[in-house]
Design an enzyme around this catalytic site. Structure first.
Site, PDB file in Angstrom:
ATOM      1  N   GLU A 314       0.823  -1.202   0.000  1.00 55.83           N
ATOM      2  CA  GLU A 314       0.000   0.000   0.000  1.00 55.83           C
ATOM      3  C   GLU A 314       0.860   1.256   0.000  1.00 55.83           C
ATOM      4  O   GLU A 314       0.631   2.182  -0.776  1.00 55.83           O
ATOM      5  CB  GLU A 314      -0.905   0.001   1.241  1.00 55.83           C
ATOM      6  CG  GLU A 314      -1.681   1.281   1.440  1.00 55.83           C
ATOM      7  CD  GLU A 314      -2.656   1.530   0.322  1.00 55.83           C
ATOM      8  OE1 GLU A 314      -2.611   2.629  -0.257  1.00 55.83           O
ATOM      9  OE2 GLU A 314      -3.444   0.619   0.022  1.00 55.83           O
ATOM     10  N   ASP A 318       1.019   4.186  -3.084  1.00 50.65           N
ATOM     11  CA  ASP A 318       0.669   5.593  -2.888  1.00 50.65           C
ATOM     12  C   ASP A 318       1.799   6.524  -3.326  1.00 50.65           C
ATOM     13  O   ASP A 318       1.587   7.481  -4.077  1.00 50.65           O
ATOM     14  CB  ASP A 318       0.330   5.850  -1.414  1.00 50.65           C
ATOM     15  CG  ASP A 318      -0.980   5.225  -0.993  1.00 50.65           C
ATOM     16  OD1 ASP A 318      -1.732   4.782  -1.868  1.00 50.65           O
ATOM     17  OD2 ASP A 318      -1.248   5.175   0.218  1.00 50.65           O
ATOM     18  N   SER A 532      -7.406   2.451  -3.282  1.00 49.82           N
ATOM     19  CA  SER A 532      -6.082   2.855  -2.806  1.00 49.82           C
ATOM     20  C   SER A 532      -5.213   3.350  -3.950  1.00 49.82           C
ATOM     21  O   SER A 532      -4.223   4.043  -3.712  1.00 49.82           O
ATOM     22  CB  SER A 532      -5.372   1.679  -2.140  1.00 49.82           C
ATOM     23  OG  SER A 532      -5.828   1.486  -0.835  1.00 49.82           O
ATOM     24  N   ASP A 574     -17.853  12.276 -16.920  1.00 55.22           N
ATOM     25  CA  ASP A 574     -18.926  11.475 -16.354  1.00 55.22           C
ATOM     26  C   ASP A 574     -18.739  10.002 -16.713  1.00 55.22           C
ATOM     27  O   ASP A 574     -18.383   9.662 -17.846  1.00 55.22           O
ATOM     28  CB  ASP A 574     -20.268  11.978 -16.907  1.00 55.22           C
ATOM     29  CG  ASP A 574     -21.430  11.607 -16.024  1.00 55.22           C
ATOM     30  OD1 ASP A 574     -21.209  10.967 -14.984  1.00 55.22           O
ATOM     31  OD2 ASP A 574     -22.573  11.963 -16.385  1.00 55.22           O
ATOM     32  N   ILE A 575     -18.990   9.128 -15.746  1.00 52.34           N
ATOM     33  CA  ILE A 575     -18.900   7.679 -15.956  1.00 52.34           C
ATOM     34  C   ILE A 575     -20.321   7.134 -16.040  1.00 52.34           C
ATOM     35  O   ILE A 575     -21.143   7.374 -15.143  1.00 52.34           O
ATOM     36  CB  ILE A 575     -18.126   6.998 -14.811  1.00 52.34           C
ATOM     37  CG1 ILE A 575     -16.781   7.694 -14.592  1.00 52.34           C
ATOM     38  CG2 ILE A 575     -17.938   5.508 -15.104  1.00 52.34           C
ATOM     39  CD1 ILE A 575     -15.875   7.721 -15.806  1.00 52.34           C
ATOM     40  N   GLY A 593     -24.520  12.264 -14.677  1.00 55.13           N
ATOM     41  CA  GLY A 593     -24.474  13.116 -13.501  1.00 55.13           C
ATOM     42  C   GLY A 593     -23.890  12.365 -12.315  1.00 55.13           C
ATOM     43  O   GLY A 593     -23.198  11.360 -12.474  1.00 55.13           O
ATOM     44  N   ASP A 595     -23.430   9.903  -9.213  1.00 56.86           N
ATOM     45  CA  ASP A 595     -23.937   8.596  -8.810  1.00 56.86           C
ATOM     46  C   ASP A 595     -23.121   8.074  -7.639  1.00 56.86           C
ATOM     47  O   ASP A 595     -22.011   8.551  -7.363  1.00 56.86           O
ATOM     48  CB  ASP A 595     -23.917   7.602  -9.973  1.00 56.86           C
ATOM     49  CG  ASP A 595     -22.548   7.456 -10.615  1.00 56.86           C
ATOM     50  OD1 ASP A 595     -21.630   6.966  -9.940  1.00 56.86           O
ATOM     51  OD2 ASP A 595     -22.397   7.820 -11.802  1.00 56.86           O
TER      52      ASP A 595
END
Length: 618
Positions: A314, A318, A532, A574-575, A593, A595
């Site tokens: 992790e 990052d 992550s 937008d997805i 929009g 979600d």
């Protein structure tokens, strides 16, 4: 002799008075907070009475409503105070407890033999800390601590129910560690090595890779990106930062957090940057690491146990993601730790399993902070009592008022991992599982996407990863969400009724790529999924927006959400495909929009930068 008798009488009278006072005080106690033990935990025995607990007492903040008003005013692009963030002193002045609160709490503690000289305080004195043996805390809180074991084998000491004198109930918001079972679990799903990963990176391989990642000004997403292996070149091209050179590095900074003995291995980060962002390679050895509460910063090779646990997967993900996008913007890593996890046979355990409190109190005491801080850790909201969640959330509001953008990963289990979707109130009612601290209205939550043309909701059947999303059961929907979230909830109709809080704060707010990230770990390449990955990616892009703002003489974005929901959303892609599956359902769907799986979508840097700069043209 007479003097002795007089002294004895006086002592006896004093002892009787103390005893009576103690009995009277105990009789005045009432339960302050109670929280059910989460399903994954079981009691295994009594806590050792001499074990040490680092107790943190949250006092009633005198003018938090006023702080919140300031927070929203300086974060609203239509308000004349937009960008006029508060100083640390101004924040502390607004939340410091009243003299009455401090006096009453000090008197209570002194009655239990705890003088002010044993106490430490947050800068605003709204948190009081003291280390005490378990037996002493049990008397102080009229409670009983036990050892609880998680299904993964780790142990902690907790007291599901605790009490206070009734006259203190309105002066103390929460005390921890008591009934919070929160664990800052990393939001990642490790895709185990496949054909082209898991091999040592030889010098020849590293050298051969360099020429393939040299960017050109007109490179396309199709040329830069591969759905099976996401790299910094891909992210910089996809999100439009490829041709942007930071103008004020040093004035602008970006941060990340590490918990649970995670660290950022500089050697691995160097190998990653040498392969994927060669000009940034030396940054692997110069980025700043701040150690909080004995946080881990191991830079030597992992031992066999650590390798088996995936230590620093992790942390490396990052740091590599942020430096791969943001170089030469300075990075600060905050490594927050404590003693090893409690084990039942320890004689003097120190219980320090409330990492957000430790971290946020440390950074609030610092004057110079990164303008964007990425956190890839969280847990189910119901693992923490509401009082604790609100107290920590209020701490995040302080940072927002100071102009700091806090981004948190929305989770990797959709609306909840199958087989775990039950309430924690003893009734075992079916429910979706919202995440903490994503439900806190003062942070920005980040979901995950995959693919490129177009991007869709991230999911990976190989490991069960699904981008998380949902609605808080603790925090109501903030006003800034009404116009976007209300219609989304209405569009769901009766679907999932009873499984989520329709009036709750919805999350995530935005999204970014979060699947099959190339990551160097233990000298080899791994591919990782998770929010992550999306959170540091989004943080890096927004940090570059701050660079442009600061270079133009403007203030940084600060608390993002009021700006995002009022204007900024138009600069995000937008997805429209996918959903936050989980709990045996299709989960919340991606739609046009906002979600509850990708928020407003993914950032496109040129548009976000333009929108941010335009917000100052009033």
């Amino acid at each position: 002799m007479l003097l002795y008798q007089a002294t004895l009488v006086a002592f006896t009278a004093f002892s009787t008075l103390v005893h009576c006072s103690s009995v009277q005080s105990r009789a005045s106690y009432a339960v302050k907070d109670s929280h059910h033990v989460p399903r994954k935990w079981s009691r295994v025995g009594e806590a050792p009475p001499h074990g040490i607990v680092r107790l943190e007492i949250a006092l009633k903040q005198s003018r938090f409503d006023e702080l919140e008003r300031h927070l929203y005013e300086v974060s609203d692009p239509d308000h004349h105070r937009y960008g006029d963030h508060l100083s640390p002193e101004e924040v502390d002045d607004l939340v410091k407890p009243s003299e009455e609160t401090l006096s009453l709490v000090h008197a209570w503690l002194l009655g239990h033999g705890i003088g002010e000289d044993r106490l430490t305080y947050s800068t605003a004195k709204d948190w009081v800390k003291v280390s005490l043996p378990v037996s002493h805390v049990e008397r102080l809180l009229d409670t009983k601590y036990s050892v609880y074991k998680h299904e993964d084998g780790t142990h902690i000491v907790r007291a599901p129910t605790w009490s206070l004198p009734t006259h203190l109930h309105k002066h103390i918001d929460t005390i921890q560690p008591t009934n919070s079972f929160f664990r800052a679990a990393p939001r990642k799903s490790n895709v185990m090595p496949v054909e082209d990963t898991g091999k040592d990176m030889s010098a020849a391989q590293r050298a051969g890779a360099v020429s393939s990642v040299v960017p050109t000004s007109d490179i396309t997403v199709a040329q830069a990106c591969n759905v099976s292996a996401v790299t910094p070149l891909c992210l910089r091209t996809l999100y439009g930062t490829i041709n942007y050179t930071p103008k004020v590095p040093g004035k602008n900074k970006v941060g990340l957090t590490n918990y649970l003995n995670e660290a950022n291995n500089r050697s691995d980060v160097f190998l990653f940057l040498q392969k994927f962002r060669p000009e940034a390679a030396q940054a692997a050895f110069s980025f700043q690491i701040e150690i909080i509460n004995n946080g881990d910063n191991q830079q030597t090779p992992d031992n066999a146990t650590q390798l088996a646990e995936g230590k620093d997967l992790e942390g490396n993900l990052d740091a590599e993601t942020i430096l791969g996008i943001d170089y030469p913007t300075p990075l600060i890593a905050y490594n927050t730790g404590g003693s090893p996890p409690f084990k039942p046979d320890d004689n003097t355990p120190t219980d320090t399993n409330e990492p957000y409190l430790t971290w946020v109190q440390y950074v609030l005491a610092q004057r110079d902070l990164p303008q964007v801080i990425s956190t890839s850790y969280g847990d189910d909201e119901q693992t923490v009592p509401e009082s604790y969640a609100r107290s920590v959330c209020n701490q995040f509001a302080k940072l927002g008022a100071r102009g700091i953008s806090l981004l948190f990963a929305s989770g990797d289990d959709g609306v909840g991992s199958n087989g775990t979707c039950f309430t924690n109130d003893g009734k075992n009612t079916s429910t979706f599982l919202p995440s903490f601290p994503d439900g806190c209205p003062y942070v920005t939550s980040v979901g995950a996407t995959k693919n490129f043309n177009p991007e869709v909701v991230a999911f990976d059947p190989r490991n069960g990863f699904v981008s998380g999303g949902g609605f808080s059961n603790y925090f109501k929907r903030p006003a800034y969400q009404n116009a976007a979230v209300g219609p989304y909830v209405a569009s769901l109709g009766n679907q999932f009724t009873g499984l989520y809080n329709k009036q709750g704060r919805g999350y995530p707010d935005i999204a970014a790529q979060g699947q099959l990230f190339q990551t160097v770990w233990n000298g080899t390449i791994r591919r990782l999924d998770g929010t992550s990955a999306s959170t540091p990616a989004a943080s890096a892009v927004l940090s570059l927006v701050n660079d442009a703002l600061l270079a133009a003489g403007k203030k940084p974005l600060g608390f993002l959400n009021p700006w995002l929901y009022k204007r900024g959303y138009q600069a995000f892609t937008d997805i429209l495909s996918g959903s936050a599956t989980g709990c045996g359902t299709s989960g919340f769907p991606a739609v046009k929009g906002w979600d509850a799986v990708t928020g407003f979508g993914t950032p496109y840097f040129p548009k976000v930068k333009a929108a941010a700069l335009h917000s100052y043209k009033r």
